[in-house]
Scaffold this motif. Structure first.
Motif, PDB file in Angstrom:
ATOM      1  N   ILE A  80      14.310 -13.783  18.347  1.00 17.59           N
ATOM      2  CA  ILE A  80      15.208 -11.560  18.836  1.00 17.59           C
ATOM      3  C   ILE A  80      14.833 -12.497  20.682  1.00 17.59           C
ATOM      4  CG2 ILE A  80      13.438 -10.340  19.541  1.00 17.59           C
ATOM      5  CD1 ILE A  80      12.470 -10.569  16.534  1.00 17.59           C
ATOM      6  N   TYR A 111      13.205  -5.305  22.400  1.00 13.95           N
ATOM      7  CA  TYR A 111      11.446  -5.634  22.582  1.00 13.95           C
ATOM      8  C   TYR A 111      10.601  -4.900  22.945  1.00 13.95           C
ATOM      9  CZ  TYR A 111       9.583  -9.918  20.962  1.00 13.95           C
ATOM     10  OH  TYR A 111       8.326 -10.664  20.118  1.00 13.95           O
ATOM     11  N   VAL A 125      12.069  -3.803  17.318  1.00 17.77           N
ATOM     12  CA  VAL A 125      13.327  -4.324  18.013  1.00 17.77           C
ATOM     13  C   VAL A 125      14.636  -3.659  17.408  1.00 17.77           C
ATOM     14  CG1 VAL A 125      14.787  -6.248  17.583  1.00 17.77           C
ATOM     15  CG2 VAL A 125      12.598  -6.867  17.581  1.00 17.77           C
TER      16      VAL A 125
END
Length: 138
Positions: A80, A111, A125
């Motif tokens: 991520i 995030y 997210v």
């Protein structure tokens, strides 16, 4: 008639790895909101028409988001953070419990980890979809 309804258990949110066409599932995802596309409506009225007239404009593929159990330093967090840091569109895929897939390109824009005092740590997210979503049946 028997329903075809199902629960979301077994769904996956995946990100394309360094090898094109190969996807890695983000671990411990517990809620997925698929892309929410909308299409602009444009007023095309003119002086010769007694009523307003409209045409369809461009489609915005919207955003997608998912929530996951937040595990600091995990492989999933690394994927991520790398996608966000790249500031480039990445390929993502949602795999539904019936094996249908939605594949799309997107920019990882958010995030947001959360660390409550008396509950599990989670992270949200958010991805801005760019271009069309490819929907494939099982």
């Amino acid at each position: 008639m028997t329903t075809q309804a199902s629960i979301g258990n077994g769904a996956q949110f995946q990100i394309e790895s360094a090898t094109p066409g190969t996807y890695t599932a983000i671990a411990e995802v517990f809620d997925i909101t698929p892309p929410n596309e909308t299409t602009d409506v444009i007023d095309a009225s003119h002086m010769g028409a007694p009523d307003r007239q409209f045409i369809m404009g461009l489609t915005d593929p919207g955003e997608t988001s998912f929530e996951m159990n937040f595990v600091p330093g995990s492989t999933s967090e690394g994927l991520i953070l790398a996608a966000k840091a790249s500031r480039q569109a990445k390929s993502f895929r949602i795999v539904f419990p019936n094996a249908a897939t939605w594949t799309f390109s997107g920019l990882l824009t958010g995030y947001e980890p959360a660390m409550p005092n008396d509950d599990k740590m989670t992270a949200t997210v958010t991805i801005k979809v760019t271009g069309a979503v490819l929907r494939e049946a099982e």
